[in-house]
Design a protein around this motif. Sequence first.
Motif, PDB file in Angstrom:
ATOM      1  N   PRO A  69       0.800  -1.229   0.000  1.00 41.74           N
ATOM      2  CA  PRO A  69       0.000   0.000   0.000  1.00 41.74           C
ATOM      3  C   PRO A  69       0.829   1.273   0.000  1.00 41.74           C
ATOM      4  O   PRO A  69       0.372   2.311  -0.494  1.00 41.74           O
ATOM      5  N   SER A  70       2.059   1.214   0.555  1.00 37.69           N
ATOM      6  CA  SER A  70       2.867   2.430   0.634  1.00 37.69           C
ATOM      7  C   SER A  70       3.416   2.864  -0.726  1.00 37.69           C
ATOM      8  O   SER A  70       4.153   3.844  -0.806  1.00 37.69           O
ATOM      9  N   LEU A  71       3.021   2.170  -1.810  1.00 36.24           N
ATOM     10  CA  LEU A  71       3.305   2.672  -3.154  1.00 36.24           C
ATOM     11  C   LEU A  71       2.319   3.780  -3.541  1.00 36.24           C
ATOM     12  O   LEU A  71       2.583   4.550  -4.448  1.00 36.24           O
ATOM     13  N   MET A  72       1.191   3.821  -2.841  1.00 33.49           N
ATOM     14  CA  MET A  72       0.157   4.799  -3.168  1.00 33.49           C
ATOM     15  C   MET A  72       0.429   6.101  -2.432  1.00 33.49           C
ATOM     16  O   MET A  72       0.955   6.099  -1.316  1.00 33.49           O
ATOM     17  N   SER A  73       0.060   7.212  -3.032  1.00 34.87           N
ATOM     18  CA  SER A  73       0.350   8.523  -2.453  1.00 34.87           C
ATOM     19  C   SER A  73      -0.598   8.832  -1.297  1.00 34.87           C
ATOM     20  O   SER A  73      -1.697   8.280  -1.189  1.00 34.87           O
ATOM     21  N   ALA A  74      -0.169   9.761  -0.444  1.00 34.17           N
ATOM     22  CA  ALA A  74      -1.036  10.227   0.641  1.00 34.17           C
ATOM     23  C   ALA A  74      -2.276  10.908   0.073  1.00 34.17           C
ATOM     24  O   ALA A  74      -3.366  10.807   0.646  1.00 34.17           O
ATOM     25  N   HIS A 107      10.343   9.854   4.439  1.00 33.79           N
ATOM     26  CA  HIS A 107       9.896  10.569   5.640  1.00 33.79           C
ATOM     27  C   HIS A 107       8.717  11.505   5.356  1.00 33.79           C
ATOM     28  O   HIS A 107       7.683  11.448   6.043  1.00 33.79           O
ATOM     29  N   ASP A 108       8.847  12.358   4.346  1.00 36.29           N
ATOM     30  CA  ASP A 108       7.810  13.357   4.086  1.00 36.29           C
ATOM     31  C   ASP A 108       6.497  12.693   3.652  1.00 36.29           C
ATOM     32  O   ASP A 108       5.413  13.145   4.024  1.00 36.29           O
ATOM     33  N   ARG A 109       6.612  11.627   2.851  1.00 40.40           N
ATOM     34  CA  ARG A 109       5.399  10.957   2.380  1.00 40.40           C
ATOM     35  C   ARG A 109       4.670  10.291   3.543  1.00 40.40           C
ATOM     36  O   ARG A 109       3.449  10.346   3.647  1.00 40.40           O
ATOM     37  N   PHE A 110       5.427   9.670   4.448  1.00 44.94           N
ATOM     38  CA  PHE A 110       4.793   9.011   5.580  1.00 44.94           C
ATOM     39  C   PHE A 110       4.229  10.026   6.568  1.00 44.94           C
ATOM     40  O   PHE A 110       3.237   9.748   7.235  1.00 44.94           O
ATOM     41  N   LEU A 152       9.605   6.945  11.433  1.00 49.39           N
ATOM     42  CA  LEU A 152       8.162   6.951  11.684  1.00 49.39           C
ATOM     43  C   LEU A 152       7.862   7.284  13.152  1.00 49.39           C
ATOM     44  O   LEU A 152       6.838   7.901  13.469  1.00 49.39           O
ATOM     45  N   GLN A 153       8.784   6.902  14.052  1.00 55.03           N
ATOM     46  CA  GLN A 153       8.607   7.288  15.455  1.00 55.03           C
ATOM     47  C   GLN A 153       8.762   8.800  15.622  1.00 55.03           C
ATOM     48  O   GLN A 153       8.022   9.430  16.381  1.00 55.03           O
ATOM     49  N   ALA A 154       9.708   9.379  14.896  1.00 53.85           N
ATOM     50  CA  ALA A 154       9.908  10.832  14.959  1.00 53.85           C
ATOM     51  C   ALA A 154       8.696  11.584  14.408  1.00 53.85           C
ATOM     52  O   ALA A 154       8.352  12.670  14.895  1.00 53.85           O
TER      53      ALA A 154
END
Length: 378
Positions: A69-74, A107-110, A152-154
Amino acid sequence: MLQLPPLSLYVHIPWCVKKCPYCDFNSHALKGGLPEQAYVDALLQDFDQELEAIQGRPLRSLFIGGGTPSLMSAEGFDRLLQGLQQRIVFADDIEITMEANPGTYEHDRFKRYRDVGINRLSLGVQSFQDEKLKALGRIHCAAEAREAIASLQAIGFDNFNIDLMHGLPGQTTEDALFDLKTAIDLKPTHLSWYQLTIEPNTIFYSKTPVLPEDDELWSIQEQGWELLEQGGFEQYEISAYSQPGRQARHNLNYWQFGDYIGIGAGAHGKLTDYDTGNIYRNWKTRMPAHYMNTEKSFEAGRRVLEADELPIEFMMNALRLNAGVPEQLFTEHTGMNLEVLAEQRNFAIKQGLLENSDRLQPTRQGRLFLNNLLEIFA
């Protein structure tokens, strides 16, 4: 009396960078760009066709799986989640989980994923040793996995799962415990720790690698359980461990025989029709191109669970849980009298596989020999 159980939603994203040799899920290596807009359109239309059966119930949890799923954009997920919220009420404390591959982490995408409402991640790490990751066909390395978790914790993802395998090709007990200790030290709220199995229709099935012997596997499990307990993790299901109060709500709903809608290519669902008392399962067409052809039906099949199927269907889920379930849940979620289980239940208790209590709960022996226990109710 039959009661409508909690309702969850599963969303399937069927693409990945490449197919792993052990994977038997409905996933397809992405060739070219992701058809994001067309797929989100299809997901929402698919959901529209499920609305009548939902009967106005709120969503308790939402799980986005794959594929990757993380291939898909926010932005794609934002459109999907907003579209769903226009159609159904989300519970105030809804758990929204997305599976993610460390090899696709940015980082920015997540951060944007979190901003659009995804509040839990499940990171498919599998191992923290590069040679093992290579053997599994993973696209990330150990350093990338560690970096992704720190990032992801940050960002503020304070609720996340690490998927970890053991029984890998050439793996020793020391290798497996190294992976597990590394994962525990990274302080996830949840760990899915499970043995690699060779499934049909996979590359490993036709070209099976050399896997650890049974004695090695037992050593890994015994020492791993001790390590997890020392790390503050409670085993609440066969392969699921969590910090106190951090069990996966979505998966708990499966195991407690709750209802769930499945949308996306190859997704499965299970729903209760309160008016008729029927419980049915349905599944969607598997091929993404076919699924996105909205002139065709999304649903590939549907069947009502017969009365003689319900006991084993219920027990196959409930007995995966260490604590089992309250006995009345059987009646509430199947509509059947508890007496239909009486003969098999008494036999399982005498065999030392089921607790003699007001819960449908496996003993320690029952958990170790779960297949034997389930055969009693089949």
